[in-house]
Design a protein around this motif. Structure first.
Motif, mmCIF file in Angstrom:
data_model
loop_
_atom_site.group_PDB
_atom_site.id
_atom_site.type_symbol
_atom_site.label_atom_id
_atom_site.label_comp_id
_atom_site.label_asym_id
_atom_site.label_seq_id
_atom_site.Cartn_x
_atom_site.Cartn_y
_atom_site.Cartn_z
ATOM 1 N N CYS A 36 6.274 22.706 -68.755
ATOM 2 C CA CYS A 36 6.059 23.775 -69.740
ATOM 3 C C CYS A 36 6.830 23.556 -71.036
ATOM 4 C CB CYS A 36 6.377 25.141 -69.135
ATOM 5 S SG CYS A 36 8.099 25.422 -68.729
ATOM 6 N N GLY A 37 7.522 22.423 -71.160
ATOM 7 C CA GLY A 37 8.182 22.092 -72.413
ATOM 8 C C GLY A 37 9.418 22.908 -72.724
ATOM 9 N N THR A 38 10.181 23.245 -71.696
ATOM 10 C CA THR A 38 11.430 23.971 -71.918
ATOM 11 C C THR A 38 12.584 23.150 -71.330
ATOM 12 O OG1 THR A 38 12.479 26.151 -71.791
ATOM 13 C CG2 THR A 38 11.267 25.438 -69.847
ATOM 14 N N THR A 39 13.739 23.742 -71.189
ATOM 15 C CA THR A 39 14.905 22.998 -70.720
ATOM 16 C C THR A 39 15.434 23.558 -69.404
ATOM 17 O OG1 THR A 39 16.472 24.423 -71.867
ATOM 18 C CG2 THR A 39 15.600 22.529 -73.107
ATOM 19 N N ARG A 40 16.230 22.752 -68.724
ATOM 20 C CA ARG A 40 16.882 23.203 -67.488
ATOM 21 C C ARG A 40 17.812 24.382 -67.775
ATOM 22 N NH1 ARG A 40 17.083 19.933 -63.001
ATOM 23 N NH2 ARG A 40 19.271 20.442 -62.599
#
Length: 187
Positions: A36-40
């Motif tokens: 989804c193109g986000t970060t941890r």
């Protein structure tokens, strides 16, 4: 919908996509965020782990039905709605109900159902130890049957499944749970 809520739905949609092809227990947080193109960091700001995400999503789509029981839906009508929601997200639920993790959806759903039925029953009168055990037995067996229904592809209709679960309720629990019209949620 605020930013935090949108972020949670983005993560939920990501894991749902992955669950169409991969069992939940094999999906990593890295795969969820990359999908989804986000970060941890964003993920962990919102959820403890992937099971927390799955349980949050379950709450969003299912628990609103449970909260309507006694207000505008009977027990059977509420179960029908729940099973219809489950059919709409078939792959999500099939994957979630095959998880063997301690924090899996099966366990979470059981806890939600048990607490809801216990609250309903206690709103009528205090539970004896025997009725409490009977309630626990009924909730466990209902969850086992629900999980089997999901894992086997939800072949019977939601209405039939709901009717079976209501019909399987022990007679001694009927006086506590069959008429939800007098019950009102306090939350």
């Amino acid at each position: 919908m605020n930013f935090s809520e949108r972020t949670k739905y983005t993560l939920a949609n990501s894991i749902k996509e992955l669950m169409e092809n991969v069992p939940l227990d094999k999906i990593t947080v890295r795969e969820i965020v990359e999908n989804c193109g986000t970060t941890r960091q964003t993920f962990y700001r919102n959820f403890k782990d992937k099971y927390d995400l799955v349980n949050w999503y379950f709450d969003k789509i299912i628990q609103k039905t449970i909260k309507q029981m006694g207000l505008s839906l009977s027990l059977e009508e509420g179960l029908i709605k729940k099973f219809e929601f489950m059919q709409e997200d078939k792959y999500f639920f099939m994957s979630a109900f095959t998880s063997s993790d301690l924090n899996n959806l099966f366990h979470y759903d059981y806890c939600c159902i048990y607490e809801f039925y216990k609250e309903v029953a206690m709103s009528k009168r205090p539970l004896t130890e025997e009725i409490g055990l009977l309630l626990e037995f009924y909730c466990r067996s209902s969850m086992d049957m629900t999980a089997d229904w999901v894992r086997k592809g939800m072949r019977i209709s939601p209405a039939t499944m709901a009717r079976i679960l209501v019909d399987a309720m022990p007679l001694r629990l009927h006086e506590y749970l069959s008429d939800l019209s007098r019950y009102r949620h306090t939350t």
